[in-house]
Write a protein that holds these residues in place. Structure first.
Motif, PDB file in Angstrom:
ATOM      1  N   LYS A 191      -5.286   4.249  -4.318  1.00  0.00           N
ATOM      2  CA  LYS A 191      -6.316   3.570  -3.532  1.00  0.00           C
ATOM      3  C   LYS A 191      -5.976   3.577  -2.037  1.00  0.00           C
ATOM      4  O   LYS A 191      -4.861   3.919  -1.638  1.00  0.00           O
ATOM      5  CB  LYS A 191      -6.504   2.145  -4.051  1.00  0.00           C
ATOM      6  CG  LYS A 191      -7.062   2.103  -5.469  1.00  0.00           C
ATOM      7  CD  LYS A 191      -7.309   0.687  -5.957  1.00  0.00           C
ATOM      8  CE  LYS A 191      -7.887   0.679  -7.367  1.00  0.00           C
ATOM      9  NZ  LYS A 191      -8.115  -0.694  -7.871  1.00  0.00           N
ATOM     10  N   GLU A 192      -6.936   3.154  -1.236  1.00  0.00           N
ATOM     11  CA  GLU A 192      -6.817   3.239   0.221  1.00  0.00           C
ATOM     12  C   GLU A 192      -5.577   2.495   0.724  1.00  0.00           C
ATOM     13  O   GLU A 192      -5.328   1.347   0.365  1.00  0.00           O
ATOM     14  CB  GLU A 192      -8.062   2.658   0.883  1.00  0.00           C
ATOM     15  CG  GLU A 192      -8.076   2.855   2.396  1.00  0.00           C
ATOM     16  CD  GLU A 192      -9.322   2.289   3.033  1.00  0.00           C
ATOM     17  OE1 GLU A 192      -9.579   2.598   4.220  1.00  0.00           O
ATOM     18  OE2 GLU A 192     -10.048   1.517   2.367  1.00  0.00           O
ATOM     19  N   HIS A 193      -4.816   3.191   1.587  1.00  0.00           N
ATOM     20  CA  HIS A 193      -3.573   2.635   2.113  1.00  0.00           C
ATOM     21  C   HIS A 193      -3.198   3.372   3.393  1.00  0.00           C
ATOM     22  O   HIS A 193      -3.809   4.376   3.758  1.00  0.00           O
ATOM     23  CB  HIS A 193      -2.445   2.768   1.077  1.00  0.00           C
ATOM     24  CG  HIS A 193      -2.104   4.196   0.763  1.00  0.00           C
ATOM     25  ND1 HIS A 193      -2.883   4.975  -0.073  1.00  0.00           N
ATOM     26  CD2 HIS A 193      -1.078   4.981   1.170  1.00  0.00           C
ATOM     27  CE1 HIS A 193      -2.357   6.182  -0.153  1.00  0.00           C
ATOM     28  NE2 HIS A 193      -1.262   6.216   0.590  1.00  0.00           N
ATOM     29  N   ASP A 194      -2.173   2.856   4.061  1.00  0.00           N
ATOM     30  CA  ASP A 194      -1.584   3.569   5.187  1.00  0.00           C
ATOM     31  C   ASP A 194      -0.069   3.396   5.141  1.00  0.00           C
ATOM     32  O   ASP A 194       0.479   2.753   4.251  1.00  0.00           O
ATOM     33  CB  ASP A 194      -2.187   3.141   6.535  1.00  0.00           C
ATOM     34  CG  ASP A 194      -1.750   1.737   6.970  1.00  0.00           C
ATOM     35  OD1 ASP A 194      -1.060   1.035   6.205  1.00  0.00           O
ATOM     36  OD2 ASP A 194      -2.110   1.344   8.091  1.00  0.00           O
ATOM     37  N   HIS A 195       0.637   4.029   6.114  1.00  0.00           N
ATOM     38  CA  HIS A 195       2.091   4.001   6.147  1.00  0.00           C
ATOM     39  C   HIS A 195       2.583   3.875   7.583  1.00  0.00           C
ATOM     40  O   HIS A 195       1.848   4.157   8.532  1.00  0.00           O
ATOM     41  CB  HIS A 195       2.705   5.316   5.628  1.00  0.00           C
ATOM     42  CG  HIS A 195       2.173   5.798   4.335  1.00  0.00           C
ATOM     43  ND1 HIS A 195       2.556   5.263   3.142  1.00  0.00           N
ATOM     44  CD2 HIS A 195       1.309   6.810   4.037  1.00  0.00           C
ATOM     45  CE1 HIS A 195       1.958   5.916   2.161  1.00  0.00           C
ATOM     46  NE2 HIS A 195       1.184   6.845   2.679  1.00  0.00           N
ATOM     47  N   ALA A 196       3.868   3.568   7.694  1.00  0.00           N
ATOM     48  CA  ALA A 196       4.552   3.616   8.988  1.00  0.00           C
ATOM     49  C   ALA A 196       5.286   4.940   9.151  1.00  0.00           C
ATOM     50  O   ALA A 196       6.228   5.054   9.926  1.00  0.00           O
ATOM     51  CB  ALA A 196       5.534   2.455   9.110  1.00  0.00           C
ATOM     52  N   PHE A 197       4.837   5.970   8.412  1.00  0.00           N
ATOM     53  CA  PHE A 197       5.409   7.310   8.518  1.00  0.00           C
ATOM     54  C   PHE A 197       4.294   8.326   8.309  1.00  0.00           C
ATOM     55  O   PHE A 197       3.212   7.996   7.806  1.00  0.00           O
ATOM     56  CB  PHE A 197       6.540   7.533   7.503  1.00  0.00           C
ATOM     57  CG  PHE A 197       6.202   7.123   6.096  1.00  0.00           C
ATOM     58  CD1 PHE A 197       5.561   7.999   5.218  1.00  0.00           C
ATOM     59  CD2 PHE A 197       6.521   5.855   5.630  1.00  0.00           C
ATOM     60  CE1 PHE A 197       5.254   7.617   3.918  1.00  0.00           C
ATOM     61  CE2 PHE A 197       6.211   5.464   4.330  1.00  0.00           C
ATOM     62  CZ  PHE A 197       5.581   6.352   3.469  1.00  0.00           C
ATOM     63  N   GLU A 198       4.550   9.567   8.722  1.00  0.00           N
ATOM     64  CA  GLU A 198       3.588  10.646   8.539  1.00  0.00           C
ATOM     65  C   GLU A 198       3.693  11.222   7.131  1.00  0.00           C
ATOM     66  O   GLU A 198       4.752  11.185   6.505  1.00  0.00           O
ATOM     67  CB  GLU A 198       3.867  11.786   9.525  1.00  0.00           C
ATOM     68  CG  GLU A 198       3.805  11.406  10.971  1.00  0.00           C
ATOM     69  CD  GLU A 198       4.161  12.579  11.875  1.00  0.00           C
ATOM     70  OE1 GLU A 198       3.941  12.460  13.084  1.00  0.00           O
ATOM     71  OE2 GLU A 198       4.683  13.612  11.378  1.00  0.00           O
ATOM     72  N   ASP A 264      -5.024  -4.975  -1.463  1.00  0.00           N
ATOM     73  CA  ASP A 264      -4.037  -6.048  -1.610  1.00  0.00           C
ATOM     74  C   ASP A 264      -4.081  -6.991  -0.417  1.00  0.00           C
ATOM     75  O   ASP A 264      -4.002  -8.221  -0.575  1.00  0.00           O
ATOM     76  CB  ASP A 264      -2.629  -5.462  -1.747  1.00  0.00           C
ATOM     77  CG  ASP A 264      -2.407  -4.819  -3.100  1.00  0.00           C
ATOM     78  OD1 ASP A 264      -3.278  -4.972  -3.974  1.00  0.00           O
ATOM     79  OD2 ASP A 264      -1.358  -4.147  -3.263  1.00  0.00           O
ATOM     80  N   TRP A 265      -4.195  -6.433   0.777  1.00  0.00           N
ATOM     81  CA  TRP A 265      -4.215  -7.258   1.981  1.00  0.00           C
ATOM     82  C   TRP A 265      -5.459  -8.135   2.013  1.00  0.00           C
ATOM     83  O   TRP A 265      -5.407  -9.306   2.393  1.00  0.00           O
ATOM     84  CB  TRP A 265      -4.145  -6.371   3.224  1.00  0.00           C
ATOM     85  CG  TRP A 265      -4.167  -7.148   4.505  1.00  0.00           C
ATOM     86  CD1 TRP A 265      -5.094  -7.077   5.504  1.00  0.00           C
ATOM     87  CD2 TRP A 265      -3.207  -8.115   4.957  1.00  0.00           C
ATOM     88  NE1 TRP A 265      -4.789  -7.924   6.535  1.00  0.00           N
ATOM     89  CE2 TRP A 265      -3.620  -8.583   6.210  1.00  0.00           C
ATOM     90  CE3 TRP A 265      -2.038  -8.625   4.402  1.00  0.00           C
ATOM     91  CZ2 TRP A 265      -2.921  -9.546   6.938  1.00  0.00           C
ATOM     92  CZ3 TRP A 265      -1.320  -9.584   5.111  1.00  0.00           C
ATOM     93  CH2 TRP A 265      -1.769 -10.026   6.373  1.00  0.00           C
ATOM     94  N   GLU A 266      -6.596  -7.585   1.615  1.00  0.00           N
ATOM     95  CA  GLU A 266      -7.833  -8.367   1.602  1.00  0.00           C
ATOM     96  C   GLU A 266      -7.736  -9.526   0.600  1.00  0.00           C
ATOM     97  O   GLU A 266      -8.246 -10.617   0.852  1.00  0.00           O
ATOM     98  CB  GLU A 266      -9.021  -7.467   1.305  1.00  0.00           C
ATOM     99  CG  GLU A 266      -9.349  -6.523   2.468  1.00  0.00           C
ATOM    100  CD  GLU A 266     -10.480  -5.582   2.166  1.00  0.00           C
ATOM    101  OE1 GLU A 266     -10.858  -5.457   0.954  1.00  0.00           O
ATOM    102  OE2 GLU A 266     -10.997  -4.923   3.092  1.00  0.00           O
ATOM    103  N   ILE A 268      -4.914 -11.050  -0.256  1.00  0.00           N
ATOM    104  CA  ILE A 268      -3.989 -12.023   0.325  1.00  0.00           C
ATOM    105  C   ILE A 268      -4.697 -12.892   1.364  1.00  0.00           C
ATOM    106  O   ILE A 268      -4.554 -14.119   1.389  1.00  0.00           O
ATOM    107  CB  ILE A 268      -2.784 -11.320   0.948  1.00  0.00           C
ATOM    108  CG1 ILE A 268      -1.899 -10.701  -0.142  1.00  0.00           C
ATOM    109  CG2 ILE A 268      -1.967 -12.268   1.806  1.00  0.00           C
ATOM    110  CD1 ILE A 268      -0.817  -9.807   0.402  1.00  0.00           C
ATOM    111  N   THR A 269      -5.476 -12.271   2.207  1.00  0.00           N
ATOM    112  CA  THR A 269      -6.085 -12.993   3.319  1.00  0.00           C
ATOM    113  C   THR A 269      -7.285 -13.825   2.889  1.00  0.00           C
ATOM    114  O   THR A 269      -7.717 -14.723   3.628  1.00  0.00           O
ATOM    115  CB  THR A 269      -6.505 -12.021   4.430  1.00  0.00           C
ATOM    116  OG1 THR A 269      -7.400 -11.025   3.886  1.00  0.00           O
ATOM    117  CG2 THR A 269      -5.293 -11.330   5.040  1.00  0.00           C
ATOM    118  N   SER A 270      -7.842 -13.533   1.711  1.00  0.00           N
ATOM    119  CA  SER A 270      -9.009 -14.292   1.262  1.00  0.00           C
ATOM    120  C   SER A 270      -8.649 -15.369   0.230  1.00  0.00           C
ATOM    121  O   SER A 270      -9.524 -16.107  -0.219  1.00  0.00           O
ATOM    122  CB  SER A 270     -10.060 -13.338   0.673  1.00  0.00           C
ATOM    123  OG  SER A 270      -9.541 -12.686  -0.464  1.00  0.00           O
ATOM    124  N   ALA A 271      -7.377 -15.398  -0.160  1.00  0.00           N
ATOM    125  CA  ALA A 271      -6.964 -16.375  -1.186  1.00  0.00           C
ATOM    126  C   ALA A 271      -7.038 -17.804  -0.662  1.00  0.00           C
ATOM    127  O   ALA A 271      -6.805 -18.067   0.512  1.00  0.00           O
ATOM    128  CB  ALA A 271      -5.541 -16.053  -1.643  1.00  0.00           C
TER     129      ALA A 271
END
Length: 271
Positions: A191-198, A264-266, A268-271
């Motif tokens: 699922k949609e994600h990003d990283h602190a690396f290439e 996951d972040w959404e 956490i922030t909506s809980a």
């Protein structure tokens, strides 16, 4: 930021090798000129009886043979490589490359070539003489683990139907990048994600759907893409056959929070 491309449409650029090789064609898939910061991946091809003169780099490098046979003279040894063999070479270790029958391979390099000083030098110098100048390995698709969602720490329900095998990483001797083989079963994905690396991707077989920074793409054999730091991506196999690719990461991922999943972040922030 991301980069997408097709090998067949990628221009040749022999760079510093132009006057130091015979029968060589280099096609940079992504590098400093295309926006990468930490590493580059180049597709190389040698004609039969082709060669590349002895040289050394101010970066680590991995060679992964896609087809044909390749001879690498390194650290006083000749390594004969065939399809799906790979070789990691330490920074500053001289090596020469040749092929009697022709070969195609990928080169992964990090730190990113193209420093302000000359970081690829053709020389008979002894160069660096580390305790472990290089290491070789071989990939077999049968070595891939069974598909699952438990391939990454903290993946949870974000990953499914995936098989991963690390080829070149810290345990293999590399300090700058990771090279791995991945396969998604039909219906598998992340699922949609990003990283602190290439991350870089080169498709070997099958078809992969990728949503990169909100743009939808379909990738097949010979296609490639690169995802920069903070660039979001979601990958899915929507076909009835497996899809397999080679993937790079640079710098090497941190010990925690390797992936930031939007869902996951959404939660956490909506809980």
């Amino acid at each position: 930021m991301h980069v997408v491309g097709k090998l067949a449409e990628t221009a040749a650029d022999d760079g510093p090798f132009a006057d130091h090789a015979a029968g060589l064609t280099r096609r940079p898939l992504f590098d400093r000129d295309r926006g990468t910061v930490h590493h580059s991946v180049v597709h190389c091809e040698l004609e039969p009886e082709g060669r590349v003169e002895r040289h050394l780099h101010a970066f680590e490098q991995a060679l992964y043979v896609l087809s044909g046979s390749l001879a690498v003279d390194v650290a006083g040894t000749r390594e004969e490589l065939g399809a799906d063999d790979f070789l990691w070479i330490e920074l500053g270790v001289p090596h020469a490359v040749s092929s009697t029958s022709g070969a195609r391979w990928l080169e992964v390099s990090a730190p990113n070539p193209g420093a302000r000083f000359e970081d690829t030098v053709f020389s008979e110098s002894a160069g660096a003489t580390p305790e472990a100048p290089y290491r070789r390995g071989h990939f077999d698709v049968g070595d891939l683990p069974e598909p699952s969602g438990n391939i990454l720490a903290g993946a949870g329900a974000n990953v499914g139907g995936a098989s991963v095998l690390l080829l070149v990483n810290q345990d293999f001797g590399a300090s700058q990048f990771v090279l791995m083989a991945l396969q998604y079963a039909p219906g598998g994905g992340i699922k949609e994600h990003d990283h602190a690396f290439e991350e870089g991707f080169f498709i070997i077989e099958g078809q992969l759907e990728g949503e990169l920074d909100g743009e939808l793409h379909t990738f097949g054999p010979g296609d490639y893409f690169w995802s920069g730091v903070g660039s979001t991506h979601e990958l899915t196999n929507r076909t009835d056959a497996p899809v397999r690719w080679l993937e790079t990461q640079a710098p090497q991922p941190p010990s925690r929070h390797q992936f930031r999943y939007r869902g996951d972040w959404e939660r956490i922030t909506s809980a």
